[in-house]
Design a protein around this motif. Structure first.
Motif, PDB file in Angstrom:
ATOM      1  N   SER A 129       0.860  -1.178   0.000  1.00  0.00           N
ATOM      2  CA  SER A 129       0.000   0.000   0.000  1.00  0.00           C
ATOM      3  C   SER A 129       0.896   1.228   0.000  1.00  0.00           C
ATOM      4  N   VAL A 130       0.669   2.148  -0.938  1.00  0.00           N
ATOM      5  CA  VAL A 130       1.523   3.340  -1.051  1.00  0.00           C
ATOM      6  C   VAL A 130       0.659   4.598  -1.093  1.00  0.00           C
ATOM      7  N   ARG A 131       1.192   5.665  -0.528  1.00  0.00           N
ATOM      8  CA  ARG A 131       0.503   6.951  -0.536  1.00  0.00           C
ATOM      9  C   ARG A 131       0.575   7.559  -1.934  1.00  0.00           C
ATOM     10  N   GLY A 132      -0.532   8.090  -2.404  1.00  0.00           N
ATOM     11  CA  GLY A 132      -0.577   8.675  -3.736  1.00  0.00           C
ATOM     12  C   GLY A 132       0.110  10.033  -3.791  1.00  0.00           C
ATOM     13  N   ASP A 155      -5.644   4.354   2.316  1.00  0.00           N
ATOM     14  CA  ASP A 155      -5.862   2.938   2.007  1.00  0.00           C
ATOM     15  C   ASP A 155      -5.327   2.075   3.146  1.00  0.00           C
ATOM     16  N   ALA A 156      -5.818   0.846   3.209  1.00  0.00           N
ATOM     17  CA  ALA A 156      -5.310  -0.102   4.204  1.00  0.00           C
ATOM     18  C   ALA A 156      -5.522  -1.520   3.695  1.00  0.00           C
ATOM     19  N   THR A 157      -4.747  -2.450   4.244  1.00  0.00           N
ATOM     20  CA  THR A 157      -4.932  -3.869   3.944  1.00  0.00           C
ATOM     21  C   THR A 157      -4.490  -4.690   5.142  1.00  0.00           C
ATOM     22  N   ALA A 212      -9.174  -1.914   2.035  1.00  0.00           N
ATOM     23  CA  ALA A 212     -10.129  -0.818   2.207  1.00  0.00           C
ATOM     24  C   ALA A 212      -9.542   0.489   1.699  1.00  0.00           C
ATOM     25  N   ASP A 213     -10.430   1.379   1.287  1.00  0.00           N
ATOM     26  CA  ASP A 213     -10.065   2.700   0.769  1.00  0.00           C
ATOM     27  C   ASP A 213     -10.955   3.722   1.447  1.00  0.00           C
ATOM     28  N   GLY A 214     -10.390   4.458   2.423  1.00  0.00           N
ATOM     29  CA  GLY A 214     -11.161   5.482   3.110  1.00  0.00           C
ATOM     30  C   GLY A 214     -11.602   6.579   2.163  1.00  0.00           C
ATOM     31  N   LEU A 215     -12.851   7.005   2.280  1.00  0.00           N
ATOM     32  CA  LEU A 215     -13.368   8.025   1.377  1.00  0.00           C
ATOM     33  C   LEU A 215     -12.687   9.368   1.628  1.00  0.00           C
ATOM     34  N   SER A 216     -12.362  10.068   0.548  1.00  0.00           N
ATOM     35  CA  SER A 216     -11.686  11.366   0.687  1.00  0.00           C
ATOM     36  C   SER A 216     -12.566  12.381   1.394  1.00  0.00           C
TER      37      SER A 216
END
Length: 302
Positions: free
Chosen positions: A57-60, A72-74, A90-94
């Protein structure tokens, strides 16, 4: 194509992976603490007797530039007694002010609930995905209450910790693995045939220009019915579960992104190399990216 370079200790870092037109180059900024924080990147990798796992998982780039944390998380664990791998992405909503916390807590809650079901189900285990989704939603409600220090309403939980979720189980067998998973929101899953560079989506693809608000299909809401998929992952295939930061540039898999990952996921790569690949630079694609991959294996791990 991009292959892992041989490097001596103390040499320069791996070259940036560029696809088509790269995004701007800059030094990432530290994320602000508000809304939760986590490392810029993380990766994991291990093998059990029947399955091999890699995740990253990487920060955009957008979040790196604007001092926002990765949202994001896994999470994945092995259920020792059954040999089943339990996983979540999972992808937290912006739009959620504590999206980082929401994604991480949803993954942990889903994995814990599935692991508990395996403990209780024995050989006849059949996942209760509605129960898993409800447990994750309740966990987000409790997390919101802790952040607010009072009982929140449903809208307040969404405003704080709304997130997508894909979670499921993979059971190894003599001819691949049996996989069952569900999703809430627009994160996705694929069965990859690396030899043919073919990506088979396991859920309907996100439509171009889709105007339906993402929050409608995000935790803590639990839609009815849940989107589910169950089937067999054949030897030589790879199960991929990822957020839209990976899925959007992948598209239907016929382009450069699909070719890159089909080549490097033919066999399990080193976890750090997966994170490096996932951090590719391509103009306009600057969201957080998370990818979890599972390979069936017939031999015992070394």
């Amino acid at each position: 194509m991009h292959r892992p370079p041989r490097q001596a200790e103390g040499t320069r870092p791996w070259n940036r992976v560029v696809i088509d037109v790269p995004g701007p180059r800059f030094e990432p900024t530290p994320p602000r603490l508000s809304g939760g924080t986590c490392p810029d990147a993380e990766c994991d990798g291990w093998s059990a007797p029947g399955l091999t796992l890699r995740s990253a998982s990487v920060r955009g780039e957008r979040h790196r530039y604007y001092r926002q944390p990765r949202q994001d998380a896994t999470c994945a664990v092995l259920h020792e007694e059954s040999g089943v791998v339990v996983f979540a992405v999972a992808d937290g909503l912006s739009s959620a002010s504590a999206a980082t916390i929401g994604a991480a807590e949803a993954c942990r809650a889903a994995v814990w609930a599935l692991h508990t079901q395996l403990d209780e189900g024995g050989t006849g285990f059949s996942p209760d995905f509605h129960g898993v989704a409800r447990h994750a939603a309740e966990t987000l409600h409790r997390q919101a209450a802790a952040l607010l220090r009072r009982e929140p309403g449903p809208e307040q939980v969404e405003e704080l910790v709304a997130t997508t979720l894909v979670a499921g189980v993979a059971r190894p067998g003599g001819h691949g693995a049996e996989v069952s998973l569900f999703r809430i929101g627009d994160s996705a899953a694929w069965a990859l045939d690396p030899a043919r560079a073919r990506y088979r989506p396991l859920f309907p693809a996100k439509a171009d220009g889709d105007l339906v608000p993402t929050s409608v299909a995000a935790l803590p809401r639990v839609p009815e019915p849940l989107e589910r998929w169950s089937g067999r992952l054949a030897p030589g295939q790879v199960l991929l579960v990822g957020t839209d930061g990976f899925g959007d540039p992948l598209g239907d898999g016929d382009g450069q992104v699909g070719a890159l990952f089909a080549e490097h996921l033919a066999v399990p790569p080193p976890p750090l190399w997966l994170a490096h690949l996932l951090d590719f630079s391509r103009e306009t694609f600057d969201d957080d990216r998370t990818l979890l991959a599972l390979w069936p294996r017939s031999e015992a791990p070394r």
